[in-house]
Design a protein around this motif. Structure first.
Motif, PDB file in Angstrom:
ATOM      1  N   GLY A   1       0.838  -1.210   0.000  1.00  0.00           N
ATOM      2  CA  GLY A   1       0.000   0.000   0.000  1.00  0.00           C
ATOM      3  C   GLY A   1       0.859   1.241   0.000  1.00  0.00           C
ATOM      4  O   GLY A   1       1.937   1.259   0.592  1.00  0.00           O
ATOM      5  N   THR A   2       0.400   2.277  -0.719  1.00  0.00           N
ATOM      6  CA  THR A   2       1.128   3.538  -0.772  1.00  0.00           C
ATOM      7  C   THR A   2       0.116   4.667  -0.864  1.00  0.00           C
ATOM      8  O   THR A   2      -0.910   4.511  -1.539  1.00  0.00           O
ATOM      9  CB  THR A   2       1.993   3.630  -2.060  1.00  0.00           C
ATOM     10  OG1 THR A   2       2.638   2.387  -2.270  1.00  0.00           O
ATOM     11  CG2 THR A   2       3.012   4.740  -1.976  1.00  0.00           C
ATOM     12  N   GLN A   3       0.443   5.783  -0.230  1.00  0.00           N
ATOM     13  CA  GLN A   3      -0.393   6.963  -0.448  1.00  0.00           C
ATOM     14  C   GLN A   3       0.250   7.811  -1.529  1.00  0.00           C
ATOM     15  O   GLN A   3       1.455   8.042  -1.504  1.00  0.00           O
ATOM     16  CB  GLN A   3      -0.537   7.782   0.834  1.00  0.00           C
ATOM     17  CG  GLN A   3      -1.455   8.980   0.600  1.00  0.00           C
ATOM     18  CD  GLN A   3      -1.704   9.796   1.850  1.00  0.00           C
ATOM     19  OE1 GLN A   3      -1.468   9.335   2.959  1.00  0.00           O
ATOM     20  NE2 GLN A   3      -2.201  11.011   1.660  1.00  0.00           N
TER      21      GLN A   3
ATOM     22  N   ALA B   1      -4.662   9.817  -3.420  1.00  0.00           N
ATOM     23  CA  ALA B   1      -5.263   8.487  -3.539  1.00  0.00           C
ATOM     24  C   ALA B   1      -4.412   7.474  -2.771  1.00  0.00           C
ATOM     25  O   ALA B   1      -3.257   7.742  -2.439  1.00  0.00           O
ATOM     26  CB  ALA B   1      -5.342   8.087  -5.009  1.00  0.00           C
ATOM     27  N   VAL B   2      -5.033   6.324  -2.510  1.00  0.00           N
ATOM     28  CA  VAL B   2      -4.282   5.213  -1.939  1.00  0.00           C
ATOM     29  C   VAL B   2      -4.137   4.166  -3.032  1.00  0.00           C
ATOM     30  O   VAL B   2      -5.094   3.889  -3.756  1.00  0.00           O
ATOM     31  CB  VAL B   2      -5.016   4.614  -0.716  1.00  0.00           C
ATOM     32  CG1 VAL B   2      -4.434   3.262  -0.346  1.00  0.00           C
ATOM     33  CG2 VAL B   2      -4.909   5.553   0.475  1.00  0.00           C
TER      34      VAL B   2
ATOM     35  N   VAL C   1      -2.772  11.281  -8.898  1.00  0.00           N
ATOM     36  CA  VAL C   1      -2.905  10.159  -9.827  1.00  0.00           C
ATOM     37  C   VAL C   1      -3.725  10.647 -11.015  1.00  0.00           C
ATOM     38  O   VAL C   1      -4.715  11.359 -10.830  1.00  0.00           O
ATOM     39  CB  VAL C   1      -3.664   8.986  -9.170  1.00  0.00           C
ATOM     40  CG1 VAL C   1      -3.846   7.852 -10.159  1.00  0.00           C
ATOM     41  CG2 VAL C   1      -2.958   8.496  -7.931  1.00  0.00           C
ATOM     42  N   ALA C   2      -3.312  10.281 -12.221  1.00  0.00           N
ATOM     43  CA  ALA C   2      -4.088  10.676 -13.402  1.00  0.00           C
ATOM     44  C   ALA C   2      -5.497  10.111 -13.286  1.00  0.00           C
ATOM     45  O   ALA C   2      -5.672   8.945 -12.943  1.00  0.00           O
ATOM     46  CB  ALA C   2      -3.412  10.154 -14.660  1.00  0.00           C
TER      47      ALA C   2
ATOM     48  N   VAL D   1      -4.830  -1.070  -7.595  1.00  0.00           N
ATOM     49  CA  VAL D   1      -6.149  -0.494  -7.340  1.00  0.00           C
ATOM     50  C   VAL D   1      -5.915   0.873  -6.733  1.00  0.00           C
ATOM     51  O   VAL D   1      -5.276   0.995  -5.686  1.00  0.00           O
ATOM     52  CB  VAL D   1      -6.969  -1.378  -6.384  1.00  0.00           C
ATOM     53  CG1 VAL D   1      -8.284  -0.703  -6.027  1.00  0.00           C
ATOM     54  CG2 VAL D   1      -7.219  -2.741  -7.016  1.00  0.00           C
ATOM     55  N   LEU D   2      -6.384   1.918  -7.420  1.00  0.00           N
ATOM     56  CA  LEU D   2      -6.189   3.282  -6.952  1.00  0.00           C
ATOM     57  C   LEU D   2      -7.522   3.819  -6.446  1.00  0.00           C
ATOM     58  O   LEU D   2      -8.506   3.844  -7.191  1.00  0.00           O
ATOM     59  CB  LEU D   2      -5.671   4.143  -8.102  1.00  0.00           C
ATOM     60  CG  LEU D   2      -4.300   3.687  -8.601  1.00  0.00           C
ATOM     61  CD1 LEU D   2      -4.147   3.882 -10.084  1.00  0.00           C
ATOM     62  CD2 LEU D   2      -3.208   4.410  -7.838  1.00  0.00           C
ATOM     63  N   LEU D   3      -7.538   4.201  -5.169  1.00  0.00           N
ATOM     64  CA  LEU D   3      -8.790   4.659  -4.565  1.00  0.00           C
ATOM     65  C   LEU D   3      -8.647   6.098  -4.090  1.00  0.00           C
ATOM     66  O   LEU D   3      -7.692   6.424  -3.378  1.00  0.00           O
ATOM     67  CB  LEU D   3      -9.147   3.760  -3.378  1.00  0.00           C
ATOM     68  CG  LEU D   3      -9.396   2.288  -3.718  1.00  0.00           C
ATOM     69  CD1 LEU D   3      -9.426   1.448  -2.449  1.00  0.00           C
ATOM     70  CD2 LEU D   3     -10.700   2.134  -4.505  1.00  0.00           C
ATOM     71  N   PRO D   4      -9.583   6.973  -4.505  1.00  0.00           N
ATOM     72  CA  PRO D   4      -9.483   8.381  -4.093  1.00  0.00           C
ATOM     73  C   PRO D   4      -9.715   8.539  -2.591  1.00  0.00           C
ATOM     74  O   PRO D   4     -10.549   7.845  -2.010  1.00  0.00           O
ATOM     75  CB  PRO D   4     -10.594   9.070  -4.893  1.00  0.00           C
ATOM     76  CG  PRO D   4     -11.519   7.993  -5.337  1.00  0.00           C
ATOM     77  CD  PRO D   4     -10.751   6.726  -5.373  1.00  0.00           C
TER      78      PRO D   4
END
Ligand SMILES: Nc1ncnc2c1ncn2[C@@H]1O[C@H](COP(=O)(O)OP(=O)(O)O)[C@@H](O)[C@H]1O
Ligand SMILES: [Mg+2]
Length: 346
Positions: free
Chosen positions: A255-257, A268-269, A261-262, A338-341
């Motif tokens: 996991g990364t913050q 996003a995480v 992100v485009a 998986v990019l989550l706002p």
């Protein structure tokens, strides 16, 4: 109040509309019609504007019987084809009103629905055929032998489990689709989601001989989301990594913050599920999230796959206004981000 003029009315209509005289020559074309059919349309005969036989036949019909007719029209553009429904109307006083409606999306949705029904039927038919065959065999003399019976019942149980899995995946797909417009807003801890996922799949990981490593910073922030659906996302991704990436012997979830992100407003995480298995040819990557798409159908079926796992992932991520990014090279494993706002999206 002055009456609205015909040219003003035409101008205001968002769909292409043409007016023609009694002989079929175009007298007026609104901006949408000029854009679609060309600025030189006024003065042309309707037959020259629409050179497709279906429209010509409809023109003949209305010219003979009066009233209204519809015809479908295909425009082949440079990059995409568009489909239009043309309505031809010949009012009693003479002349023509021709309007067009873009039905590309409706036609595509219909085709998709037909494909979907055909796929589901096909997927259910093969286990049913197997079951019916074994039932018949067991009803015959082979049913008397206890070893044969036990073996057949095992296979039958597997086939029944496959159908149960398919129905479960279909139901979750339809649930996710129904909730698509409702944004999930509960504060969800990505850390808790990943840990619940790993706990649920521990037996599979052990059976596959794969070590699951976690790299989750303690300060990973919460995201607005739906905990259970996100667990499903990572279960599907981890299950795939264990199935198709087992050769690597190791799967990592990190996991990364990210500040930017485009395609996402604000931070996003990113949760990354990476394996070092067989990977996929990049040409297949855009298709992986299609329903029922599998690179190797027989192989996926053998391991109880339905081909719906990544389609469900895509829908859940879309519901979270997030993004799914897939990267892979044959022989070098696969990486699913998986990019989550962090903030609700506008
Ligand atoms: N980690 C992975 N490594 C290689 N190929 C994968 C991986 N994950 C998914 N795939 C490919 O994508 C296809 C679709 O995946 P999915 O929708 O989960 O369906 P299923 O696992 O039921 O076949 C799989 O059949 C496989 O070909
Ligand atoms: Mg899967």
């Amino acid at each position: 109040m002055p009456a609205i003029s015909v040219p003003a009315l035409l101008h205001a209509l968002p769909d292409p509309v043409l007016l023609a005289d009694g002989d079929g020559y175009v007298t007026d074309a609104n901006p949408a019609a000029r854009e679609l059919l060309g600025a030189g349309v006024p003065g042309l005969h309707l037959r020259a504007v629409f050179r497709q036989p279906e429209v010509s036949a409809a023109l003949d019909r209305v010219a003979r019987d009066g009233g209204v007719a519809e015809a479908d029209l295909l425009f082949s553009g440079e990059s995409t084809d568009t489909r239009w429904r043309v309505t031809l109307y010949c009012p009693a006083g003479g002349g023509w009103v021709v309007s067009l409606r873009d039905v590309s999306e409706i036609v595509a949705a219909e085709a998709q629905r037909r494909d979907f029904v055909a796929n589901v039927s096909h997927e259910l038919r093969s286990p049913l055929t197997v079951l019916a065959g074994f039932i018949e065999t067991l009803q015959g003399t082979a049913g008397a032998d206890p070893d044969t019976r036990a073996e057949f019942l095992d296979i039958m149980a597997q086939e029944a489990a496959r159908m149960t899995g398919l129905v479960a995946d279909l139901l979750s797909l339809s649930r996710v689709e129904n909730a698509q417009r409702i944004r999930p807003r509960d504060p969800v801890s990505p850390d808790a989601v990943v840990r619940a996922t790993v706990a649920a799949l521990r037996p599979q990981a052990e059976a596959a001989g794969v070590r699951v490593d976690l790299d989750l910073p303690a300060d990973l922030p919460e995201v607005p989301g739906d905990h259970d659906q996100l667990v499903q996302v990572f279960c599907n991704l981890l299950e795939n990594a264990l199935k198709y990436g087992a050769r690597g012997g190791r799967v990592e979830i990190s996991g990364t913050q990210l500040a930017q992100v485009a395609g996402i407003d604000g931070p996003a995480v990113r949760i990354r599920v990476q394996d070092w298995g067989e990977g996929v040819d990049p040409v297949y990557i855009p298709r992986l999230t299609e329903r029922f798409f599998r690179v190797d159908k027989a192989r996926s079926r053998e391991s109880g796959g339905t081909g719906l796992g990544l389609a469900i992932v895509k829908h859940i991520v879309a519901r979270h206004r997030g993004r799914l990014v897939i990267r892979s090279q044959p022989g070098q494993g696969a990486c699913f981000d998986v990019l989550l706002p962090l903030a609700p999206q506008g």
